[in-house]
Design a protein around this motif. Sequence first.
Motif, PDB file in Angstrom:
ATOM      1  N   MET A   1       0.831  -1.205   0.000  1.00  0.00           N
ATOM      2  CA  MET A   1       0.000   0.000   0.000  1.00  0.00           C
ATOM      3  C   MET A   1       0.865   1.255   0.000  1.00  0.00           C
ATOM      4  O   MET A   1       0.574   2.227  -0.679  1.00  0.00           O
ATOM      5  CB  MET A   1      -0.920  -0.027   1.230  1.00  0.00           C
ATOM      6  CG  MET A   1      -1.961   1.085   1.231  1.00  0.00           C
ATOM      7  SD  MET A   1      -3.142   0.922  -0.124  1.00  0.00           S
ATOM      8  CE  MET A   1      -4.208   2.318   0.199  1.00  0.00           C
ATOM      9  N   ALA A   2       1.976   1.213   0.772  1.00  0.00           N
ATOM     10  CA  ALA A   2       2.867   2.364   0.838  1.00  0.00           C
ATOM     11  C   ALA A   2       3.481   2.643  -0.524  1.00  0.00           C
ATOM     12  O   ALA A   2       3.596   3.799  -0.945  1.00  0.00           O
ATOM     13  CB  ALA A   2       3.967   2.114   1.872  1.00  0.00           C
ATOM     14  N   LYS A   3       3.874   1.562  -1.245  1.00  0.00           N
ATOM     15  CA  LYS A   3       4.456   1.735  -2.576  1.00  0.00           C
ATOM     16  C   LYS A   3       3.434   2.312  -3.535  1.00  0.00           C
ATOM     17  O   LYS A   3       3.752   3.151  -4.381  1.00  0.00           O
ATOM     18  CB  LYS A   3       4.976   0.389  -3.092  1.00  0.00           C
ATOM     19  CG  LYS A   3       5.698   0.484  -4.432  1.00  0.00           C
ATOM     20  CD  LYS A   3       6.131  -0.871  -4.947  1.00  0.00           C
ATOM     21  CE  LYS A   3       7.253  -1.442  -4.116  1.00  0.00           C
ATOM     22  NZ  LYS A   3       7.794  -2.698  -4.681  1.00  0.00           N
ATOM     23  N   THR A   4       2.176   1.879  -3.398  1.00  0.00           N
ATOM     24  CA  THR A   4       1.103   2.377  -4.251  1.00  0.00           C
ATOM     25  C   THR A   4       0.901   3.873  -4.037  1.00  0.00           C
ATOM     26  O   THR A   4       0.771   4.644  -4.993  1.00  0.00           O
ATOM     27  CB  THR A   4      -0.205   1.626  -3.951  1.00  0.00           C
ATOM     28  OG1 THR A   4      -0.022   0.241  -4.270  1.00  0.00           O
ATOM     29  CG2 THR A   4      -1.348   2.163  -4.789  1.00  0.00           C
ATOM     30  N   ASN A   5       0.853   4.285  -2.762  1.00  0.00           N
ATOM     31  CA  ASN A   5       0.679   5.704  -2.445  1.00  0.00           C
ATOM     32  C   ASN A   5       1.857   6.533  -2.953  1.00  0.00           C
ATOM     33  O   ASN A   5       1.679   7.667  -3.413  1.00  0.00           O
ATOM     34  CB  ASN A   5       0.529   5.885  -0.936  1.00  0.00           C
ATOM     35  CG  ASN A   5      -0.789   5.321  -0.423  1.00  0.00           C
ATOM     36  OD1 ASN A   5      -1.749   5.208  -1.174  1.00  0.00           O
ATOM     37  ND2 ASN A   5      -0.821   4.955   0.849  1.00  0.00           N
ATOM     38  N   LYS A   6       3.063   5.978  -2.875  1.00  0.00           N
ATOM     39  CA  LYS A   6       4.245   6.698  -3.342  1.00  0.00           C
ATOM     40  C   LYS A   6       4.186   6.878  -4.856  1.00  0.00           C
ATOM     41  O   LYS A   6       4.541   7.941  -5.381  1.00  0.00           O
ATOM     42  CB  LYS A   6       5.516   5.941  -2.951  1.00  0.00           C
ATOM     43  CG  LYS A   6       6.786   6.697  -3.320  1.00  0.00           C
ATOM     44  CD  LYS A   6       8.021   5.963  -2.824  1.00  0.00           C
ATOM     45  CE  LYS A   6       9.284   6.746  -3.187  1.00  0.00           C
ATOM     46  NZ  LYS A   6      10.510   6.049  -2.731  1.00  0.00           N
ATOM     47  N   THR A   7       3.741   5.834  -5.577  1.00  0.00           N
ATOM     48  CA  THR A   7       3.618   5.923  -7.037  1.00  0.00           C
ATOM     49  C   THR A   7       2.645   7.020  -7.422  1.00  0.00           C
ATOM     50  O   THR A   7       2.894   7.813  -8.341  1.00  0.00           O
ATOM     51  CB  THR A   7       3.152   4.577  -7.618  1.00  0.00           C
ATOM     52  OG1 THR A   7       4.121   3.570  -7.305  1.00  0.00           O
ATOM     53  CG2 THR A   7       2.987   4.658  -9.132  1.00  0.00           C
TER      54      THR A   7
ATOM     55  N   HIS B   1      11.893   4.700  -9.820  1.00  0.00           N
ATOM     56  CA  HIS B   1      10.677   4.277  -9.135  1.00  0.00           C
ATOM     57  C   HIS B   1       9.785   3.446 -10.058  1.00  0.00           C
ATOM     58  O   HIS B   1       9.165   2.477  -9.610  1.00  0.00           O
ATOM     59  CB  HIS B   1       9.892   5.477  -8.619  1.00  0.00           C
ATOM     60  CG  HIS B   1       8.656   5.080  -7.872  1.00  0.00           C
ATOM     61  ND1 HIS B   1       8.684   4.595  -6.577  1.00  0.00           N
ATOM     62  CD2 HIS B   1       7.341   5.032  -8.256  1.00  0.00           C
ATOM     63  CE1 HIS B   1       7.462   4.284  -6.197  1.00  0.00           C
ATOM     64  NE2 HIS B   1       6.633   4.544  -7.203  1.00  0.00           N
ATOM     65  N   GLY B   2       9.722   3.819 -11.344  1.00  0.00           N
ATOM     66  CA  GLY B   2       8.897   3.070 -12.285  1.00  0.00           C
ATOM     67  C   GLY B   2       9.324   1.621 -12.381  1.00  0.00           C
ATOM     68  O   GLY B   2       8.486   0.711 -12.404  1.00  0.00           O
ATOM     69  N   ARG B   3      10.624   1.387 -12.417  1.00  0.00           N
ATOM     70  CA  ARG B   3      11.124   0.009 -12.483  1.00  0.00           C
ATOM     71  C   ARG B   3      10.887  -0.732 -11.178  1.00  0.00           C
ATOM     72  O   ARG B   3      10.521  -1.903 -11.165  1.00  0.00           O
ATOM     73  CB  ARG B   3      12.619   0.019 -12.817  1.00  0.00           C
ATOM     74  CG  ARG B   3      12.899   0.434 -14.257  1.00  0.00           C
ATOM     75  CD  ARG B   3      14.378   0.585 -14.517  1.00  0.00           C
ATOM     76  NE  ARG B   3      14.632   0.956 -15.906  1.00  0.00           N
ATOM     77  CZ  ARG B   3      15.810   1.353 -16.372  1.00  0.00           C
ATOM     78  NH1 ARG B   3      16.844   1.458 -15.546  1.00  0.00           N
ATOM     79  NH2 ARG B   3      15.948   1.679 -17.643  1.00  0.00           N
ATOM     80  N   ARG B   4      11.114  -0.033 -10.061  1.00  0.00           N
ATOM     81  CA  ARG B   4      10.960  -0.670  -8.753  1.00  0.00           C
ATOM     82  C   ARG B   4       9.503  -1.039  -8.495  1.00  0.00           C
ATOM     83  O   ARG B   4       9.206  -2.106  -7.959  1.00  0.00           O
ATOM     84  CB  ARG B   4      11.476   0.278  -7.674  1.00  0.00           C
ATOM     85  CG  ARG B   4      11.942  -0.407  -6.407  1.00  0.00           C
ATOM     86  CD  ARG B   4      12.854   0.473  -5.585  1.00  0.00           C
ATOM     87  NE  ARG B   4      12.405   1.850  -5.521  1.00  0.00           N
ATOM     88  CZ  ARG B   4      13.183   2.888  -5.812  1.00  0.00           C
ATOM     89  NH1 ARG B   4      14.425   2.706  -6.205  1.00  0.00           N
ATOM     90  NH2 ARG B   4      12.719   4.123  -5.715  1.00  0.00           N
ATOM     91  N   ALA B   5       8.580  -0.154  -8.892  1.00  0.00           N
ATOM     92  CA  ALA B   5       7.152  -0.371  -8.641  1.00  0.00           C
ATOM     93  C   ALA B   5       6.456  -1.074  -9.800  1.00  0.00           C
ATOM     94  O   ALA B   5       5.252  -1.297  -9.754  1.00  0.00           O
ATOM     95  CB  ALA B   5       6.467   0.968  -8.371  1.00  0.00           C
ATOM     96  N   LYS B   6       7.212  -1.422 -10.861  1.00  0.00           N
ATOM     97  CA  LYS B   6       6.658  -2.050 -12.058  1.00  0.00           C
ATOM     98  C   LYS B   6       5.509  -1.210 -12.617  1.00  0.00           C
ATOM     99  O   LYS B   6       4.419  -1.719 -12.892  1.00  0.00           O
ATOM    100  CB  LYS B   6       6.177  -3.477 -11.757  1.00  0.00           C
ATOM    101  CG  LYS B   6       7.283  -4.432 -11.366  1.00  0.00           C
ATOM    102  CD  LYS B   6       6.760  -5.834 -11.118  1.00  0.00           C
ATOM    103  CE  LYS B   6       7.880  -6.784 -10.728  1.00  0.00           C
ATOM    104  NZ  LYS B   6       7.382  -8.155 -10.449  1.00  0.00           N
ATOM    105  N   SER B   7       5.784   0.078 -12.770  1.00  0.00           N
ATOM    106  CA  SER B   7       4.789   1.014 -13.291  1.00  0.00           C
ATOM    107  C   SER B   7       5.207   1.473 -14.689  1.00  0.00           C
ATOM    108  O   SER B   7       6.068   2.344 -14.826  1.00  0.00           O
ATOM    109  CB  SER B   7       4.653   2.232 -12.365  1.00  0.00           C
ATOM    110  OG  SER B   7       3.829   3.219 -12.957  1.00  0.00           O
TER     111      SER B   7
END
Length: 298
Positions: free
Chosen positions: A1-7, A136-142
Amino acid sequence: MAKTNKTLAIAMSSLAVGVIVLGLKFLAWWLTGSVALYSDALESIVNVVTAAAALIAVRLAQRPADAALPYGYHKAEYFSAVLVGVMIIVAAILILREAILGFLAPQMPEAPVQGLAVSVVATAVNLVWAQVLVRHGRRAKSPAIEADGRHLMTDVVSTLGVLVGLTLVYLTGLAQLDAVLAALVAVNILWSGWAVIRDSVGGLMDVAVPADTQRTIREVISTNAEGALEAHDIRTRQAGKMTFIDFHLVVPGAMTVDAAHAICDAIEAKLREAVKDAQITIHVEPEEKAKHAGIVVL
């Protein structure tokens, strides 16, 4: 959830950064009248549009699965990335038009020091922010965030070329060189747009996960399916941050449903440890369905 909010926070910040850089680049063009700097400012309009598209896509991709889309909204980011690619190409065409007009009616840029200084500041902001987005895009697979970052890196490279070229324009007095620089920027942008579209279409076409991830999946299944006989027809696909895995698991014909279910639970638990954000489907089959061509259980 934290990663989602950061994205989501990064996507919102990207829009704000895009607006600031857009203002700086148009200021640089206004000070100089340079066609090359005008082309650079046009590309920044695309940056703002694509940042807005990425924000919408990230918000949509975070919606939970429902009856209409039972596998979730993760592919929304790929559509955003394709839009980014299309907008990049549109910007390149507009820049080429300005370059042709500037070549036919060349004019020496004005206020060189002030214009270049403002452009340098805008480029520095883009450079720092592009690195944040790509990491961040690579880390979060975004895909949407990473595509936005890659486009900004292209913008940085093209702007650096413009700055070097404009310096040569002032030193040599060749006004047409300004238009030539704008054309080179357009070609670089066209290539970037094609790369973004190519990678995003792969996601929309349910491309398999990378080879190293596939090897990990096969190893996990092989070493954590004790009691089963083999696994075959393993398929994977990537949709945003989600990894979908499905395969057939062959068990002895006399095995109870409870025992087969326990094996599946054990495999799923280990797969989720090895592959984050995985959605797993296992089809259990009796031993006469064995193909002797899949994964032999160790």
